[in-house]
Structures are given as C-alpha cells and as structure tokens.
Design a protein around this motif. Structure first.
Motif, PDB file in Angstrom:
ATOM      1  N   HIS A 296      16.797  -0.885  54.601  1.00  0.00           N
ATOM      2  CA  HIS A 296      16.997  -0.899  56.059  1.00  0.00           C
ATOM      3  C   HIS A 296      16.914   0.425  56.631  1.00  0.00           C
ATOM      4  O   HIS A 296      16.196   0.593  57.564  1.00  0.00           O
ATOM      5  CB  HIS A 296      18.284  -1.586  56.326  1.00  0.00           C
ATOM      6  N   HIS A 297      17.626   1.222  56.059  1.00  0.00           N
ATOM      7  CA  HIS A 297      17.421   2.776  56.572  1.00  0.00           C
ATOM      8  C   HIS A 297      16.023   3.305  56.445  1.00  0.00           C
ATOM      9  O   HIS A 297      15.599   3.926  57.188  1.00  0.00           O
ATOM     10  CB  HIS A 297      18.395   3.656  55.850  1.00  0.00           C
ATOM     11  N   VAL A 298      15.384   3.183  55.396  1.00  0.00           N
ATOM     12  CA  VAL A 298      14.081   3.691  55.348  1.00  0.00           C
ATOM     13  C   VAL A 298      13.080   3.145  56.263  1.00  0.00           C
ATOM     14  O   VAL A 298      12.564   4.012  56.988  1.00  0.00           O
ATOM     15  CB  VAL A 298      13.493   3.353  53.923  1.00  0.00           C
ATOM     16  N   GLU A 299      13.274   1.836  56.652  1.00  0.00           N
ATOM     17  CA  GLU A 299      11.968   0.955  57.267  1.00  0.00           C
ATOM     18  C   GLU A 299      12.746   1.209  58.814  1.00  0.00           C
ATOM     19  O   GLU A 299      11.531   1.364  59.573  1.00  0.00           O
ATOM     20  CB  GLU A 299      12.285  -0.394  57.086  1.00  0.00           C
TER      21      GLU A 299
ATOM     22  N   THR B  44       7.192  -2.778  58.325  1.00  0.00           N
ATOM     23  CA  THR B  44       7.097  -4.001  57.652  1.00  0.00           C
ATOM     24  C   THR B  44       8.240  -5.068  58.016  1.00  0.00           C
ATOM     25  O   THR B  44       7.759  -6.475  58.339  1.00  0.00           O
ATOM     26  CB  THR B  44       7.075  -4.181  56.185  1.00  0.00           C
ATOM     27  N   ARG B  45       9.518  -4.326  58.071  1.00  0.00           N
ATOM     28  CA  ARG B  45      10.629  -5.297  58.559  1.00  0.00           C
ATOM     29  C   ARG B  45      11.226  -4.507  59.808  1.00  0.00           C
ATOM     30  O   ARG B  45      12.159  -3.590  59.521  1.00  0.00           O
ATOM     31  CB  ARG B  45      11.382  -5.350  57.308  1.00  0.00           C
ATOM     32  N   PRO B  46      10.804  -4.832  60.711  1.00  0.00           N
ATOM     33  CA  PRO B  46      11.657  -4.227  62.101  1.00  0.00           C
ATOM     34  C   PRO B  46      13.266  -4.750  62.046  1.00  0.00           C
ATOM     35  O   PRO B  46      13.553  -5.713  61.455  1.00  0.00           O
ATOM     36  CB  PRO B  46      10.732  -4.780  63.040  1.00  0.00           C
ATOM     37  N   GLU B  47      13.876  -4.257  63.035  1.00  0.00           N
ATOM     38  CA  GLU B  47      15.168  -4.643  63.115  1.00  0.00           C
ATOM     39  C   GLU B  47      15.386  -6.290  63.509  1.00  0.00           C
ATOM     40  O   GLU B  47      16.592  -6.726  62.950  1.00  0.00           O
ATOM     41  CB  GLU B  47      15.748  -3.811  64.193  1.00  0.00           C
ATOM     42  N   ALA B  48      14.753  -6.787  63.843  1.00  0.00           N
ATOM     43  CA  ALA B  48      14.638  -8.386  64.349  1.00  0.00           C
ATOM     44  C   ALA B  48      14.838  -9.004  63.054  1.00  0.00           C
ATOM     45  O   ALA B  48      15.302 -10.027  63.019  1.00  0.00           O
ATOM     46  CB  ALA B  48      13.815  -8.941  65.234  1.00  0.00           C
ATOM     47  N   TRP B  49      13.823  -8.562  61.886  1.00  0.00           N
ATOM     48  CA  TRP B  49      13.963  -9.232  60.606  1.00  0.00           C
ATOM     49  C   TRP B  49      15.204  -9.010  60.020  1.00  0.00           C
ATOM     50  O   TRP B  49      15.760 -10.196  59.451  1.00  0.00           O
ATOM     51  CB  TRP B  49      12.618  -8.511  59.818  1.00  0.00           C
TER      52      TRP B  49
END
Length: 522
Positions: A291-294, A304-309
């Motif tokens: 989560h931190h990396v993305e 690839t995986r925004p906060e909404a994901w």
C-alpha cells in the motif's frame, strides 16, 4: 537480463530478493529507512534481554532449506534450529487444565482422543487431507506467479477441481465444526486463521493445510532468536554482492516515460545525512508494504492499485505487543502458549466487524523463548513476548516504556498480564516484571508504513488468496516488481521467502509453478 536493481525495504522478503538477484548477476542496492534491517522481524535489546518483536514461529522448514540452497549454502550451515516439544500449550477460558500440542503426530492424535471420543481418528483423517492439500499448494500455487492462467490447468489441479472449489468456498470454521464437537479442539484447528490475518469463519477451508504444519510437521525455533534468521539472510545477500543502505528512505520511484511503456529509471532516496539522491535502476523491487509503495512512491497516474482499490480490501488484524522481562522462572508457560476466550465469535467480531473495538476479554499469544534459549534473558529471568490481536486501527495508539504508552495500548497489556497470571496460575506475574515495552498499531504505521496499522499483512480471505491476491508485478510500469506479505503468496516468513523467488521468476520469465531447481552441490 541483468543490470542494476534497487530493492526498497530490508525485511526478510527484501533481503531474500536482493540475495537471489545478486546471485543472478544483478548489481543490487537495498535501501532501508530504519537503522537496521529486519522489518517486521525486528529485535529489541534492553538490560540483557533480547526480544523478537515480530515472527516467532518457524514452520515449513523445507522452504528455508530450499532458499538457502538457492543461495549456495544450507539451512544447517546458517542456523541452529530446535524442534519444540511441546510445540505449544493452549489455555482455555473456563478450564483448569491446558492442552499440549506435541512434536509428533501420534501424540496429538492421543491428546485429541482424550478430549473427545473419536477425535483421534477424525484428526488423523483431517491431517491426511491437510497434507494432501499442502503438497498440492506447494506444487501448483505457492511458487507460481500466475502470470499465465494456463499454469492452473495442470492435470492434478483439474483432477482436484471439485474438491478445491469446495475448500475455497467453505469456511475453515465450518470445515472444522463438521468433524469435531468439542469447542476446544475446534479452536486449536481454527486458530491458524490468525496466522493468515483473518478469522476461522472468514478463511477458506483450503487453509486447513496449516494444521499439517504445526500438528504433524513440527514447530521450530532458531537459537539466538529470529534475529539470527534475519542475520543469516542478510549474510547471504551481502555475500552475493548486495550493498545495503540503512537509514535511507525511499521517497519516489522514478519513471522513464520516453518509450512506448513507462519503465523504471531509479529510486529517489533521502540518506542518513539528509541529502536527496537518485539511485539509477533497471529493476525496482518494492519489498516494503505494498500500500505504501503504490500510494506513496509510484506516480499517481501509474498506480496499479489506487487508494480506491485498497478501501475495498481487508488489512487483516492489528496487534498490541508487549516485551516483558520477568524475574524468576515461569514453568507454567511453554515456549509458545495460547490463551483462548470461550466466545470466539465475539472476539473476532470485535476485531473485524464494523464498527470495530478492542476485544474484552481478548485471546492472546505468549512466547517464552527463554524456555528454549538461555541467551535471550539474564540468568534467573524470563523473556516474554505477548501479542493481543486487535482491530487494524492506528487510533488505538502507540506503545511506550514502563506503562507510558497510550492508554488503550497499556490497558490491553495490563489485561493480558492479568489473564496470563490467572489462567496459568502465576499470581505474582505483574509484580515480577522488570522490563516492559509496549507496541501499538500506530507504531506499525510509524515504523513500518503498515497499511491501517495491520500487524501481518492483507488478510487471507477468499478474494485476497492465491490468484486473487495482489500480484507481484506492476501493470503499468515495466521493471517494477513487488515482494513481501502484501503480495503473492502471502503472510508469514516462508511466504516472504517464496515471494523473493517469485521476483526472480518474473525476471527470468519463468511461469512454472514449482520451486526453482537448486544448484548442484560440489
């Protein structure tokens, strides 16, 4: 292909990724923002005590053997492992006598039979099923990147298709309850769900394979503590040529957008002197919390995986931890002891159902490594590590020294100490504590960038298991891979070592589902 690789994060998965890439011929820099490597597998030393502040169970010994073999050495050469007997002791609310899980399968069959007539044979069948699913998982799921869906269409997976579907869609709690009546035995077989970051009624019954590990395959401990495991993996990484930069914070992943597809170009870091630098890279491995990396290091339009994901995902439980140095002996506790409340549904509901709250009473886990290893505590003292699962909520607060942590954290630890004293018959336990440090969910955020203050990583519920779990390659940036508990195959030290091997498989373009061939010993 080889070149310059930068690994972000110096936990087990980052160190292992660095070691394998360096042996492959890559020039590797590993950056770790803390002053020492280890990540969740941390070590804290104080007044002659040495506490592991993270993992404390070593299961799946063969995964460690395989990793060290890939690194040109052996598990026996790097670590001194002891098999624990008893593997662990379980205290149950409302029962005077604990249940001991021993090192050998036959003893555990007898222990189950003594609690419930017919449970010995039922456990024998249960463990045989667990072994079969475990072997299949190792062969077809744990060591695969799922880069190709066709990798799942093997003859053995297709043959077990109906069974696997049932195991994935039925909960572990339901699977266990169909075979055992006594709630204590159900708890022993259901608690591995906590290792997976979830509850027995939320984990797929496929994970009954976990019981093969602790009830039949053995629970081990590395002499010197789990810091010795970190040191061993660090040793093979640096021995292969990895340069480790501690007190160095990654602040951004640099991207080259000049080609047809964005490609990693480097990692922007702030070093121990406060200066900003960019380390050029042909390959970047994000081995920190995904989560931190993305959401903090990857450019917003290339995530690839925004906060909404993430908002629709389960971060697993948080934890309140306590490192306790105790004067005098504590034979009432085994190396591992579990304290289970009777009302598990309420306990897990408090942790996972919204609105969440800290369970009261709460189940707890206690590690007493001084039962096995005299080096972790001064003479005539004991080393206790206490873990209480709580919601993944940084608002619960920070820990501190000598009771100076945030009130909720200290209250949880006080309750756990009282529970241990009462259930294990150590009435003067609180008075014998000479060292006390607590750790709360807010510390997991501050120290590890842990998503929501989670203690383990994203929960292994169905939509976050196997091929449903976050993959280990960015979909938008070439050359950006991931390792660690947030990605495939999942939570735990063995999984983190395997995740490093999956990084190497991605680099090689290897779509196999079995462990990589080990070098031939000379």
């Amino acid at each position: 292909m080889t070149g310059h690789a930068v690994v972000i994060g110096g936990g087990i998965s980052g160190l292992a990724s660095a070691a394998l890439l360096a042996r492959e011929g890559w020039r590797v820099d590993l950056v770790e923002r803390q002053g020492a490597v280890g990540g969740r597998a941390g070590v804290w030393e104080h007044d002659g005590f040495r506490f592991d502040t993270g993992p404390s169970w070593l299961l799946m010994r063969e995964v460690f053997e395989h990793f060290f073999a890939l690194c040109g050495t052996s598990l026996d050469a790097e670590l001194d492992l002891v098999q624990l007997d008893p593997a662990y002791r379980v205290f149950f609310e409302g029962y005077e006598d604990p249940l001991e899980i021993r090192a050998h399968r036959a003893a555990n069959l007898a222990a189950f039979e003594a609690v419930e007539h017919g449970a010995g044979d039922a456990l024998d069948d249960y463990l045989e099923s667990a072994r079969e699913v475990y072997v299949l998982a190792v062969r077809r799921f744990l060591y695969g990147t799922f880069a190709s869906k066709r990798s799942l269409l093997t003859r053995d997976v297709v043959r077990h298709g109906r069974r696997l579907t049932s195991l994935l869609t039925r909960s572990l709690a339901t699977h266990v309850a169909a075979r055992f009546r006594d709630h204590r035995l159900r708890q022993v077989l259901g608690y591995p769900a906590v290792f997976l970051g979830t509850a027995p009624d939320r984990a797929p019954s496929m994970y009954h394979l976990m019981s093969w590990m602790d009830l039949a395959d053995g629970v081990f401990y590395p002499v010197g503590g789990f810091g010795s495991l970190v040191a061993a993996v660090e040793r093979v990484a640096t021995g292969a040529g990895t340069r480790i930069r501690t007190s160095t914070t990654a602040t951004a992943i640099e991207v080259d957008r000049s080609g047809s597809r964005p490609t990693v170009a480097g990692v922007r870091v702030v070093g121990p002197d406060g200066r900003t630098d960019v380390i050029p890279a042909d390959l970047v491995v994000g081995a920190a919390d995904l989560h931190h990396v993305e959401t903090a290091l990857v450019p917003e339009d290339l995530r690839t995986r925004p906060e909404a994901w993430w908002s629709a995902r389960d971060p697993g439980p948080g934890a309140v931890l306590a490192c306790l140095g105790v004067s005098g002996a504590l034979p009432q506790l085994a190396h591992h002891s579990l304290f289970f409340t009777r009302d598990w549904s309420r306990n897990f509901g408090d942790i996972f159902d919204h609105p969440t709250r800290v369970p009261d009473p709460a189940s707890a886990y206690v590690c007493r490594p001084s039962a096995t290893d005299g080096s972790v505590a001064p003479a005539a003292h004991e080393n206790l590590f206490v873990l209480v699962p709580v919601p993944a909520d940084p608002g619960i607060g920070h820990g501190g020294f000598d009771g100076a942590g945030d009130p909720t954290v200290e209250k949880v630890v006080d309750a756990a100490v009282a529970q241990i004293a009462a259930w294990a018959d150590v009435p003067d336990l609180a008075d014998r504590i000479v060292v006390r440090r607590t750790i709360g969910p807010a510390d997991f955020v501050a120290d590890l960038n842990a998503w929501s203050g989670g203690a383990l990583g994203p929960a292994h519920v169905l939509k976050q298991s196997a091929f449903f779990r976050a993959g280990n390659a960015s979909r938008k940036i070439s050359g950006l891979l991931y390792a660690g508990a947030s990605t495939i195959p999942g939570i735990g030290l063995p999984m983190c070592l395997i995740s490093a091997e999956l990084v190497l498989k991605r680099v090689r373009g290897d779509r196999s589902t079995t462990p990589l061939p080990e070098p031939v010993a000379r």
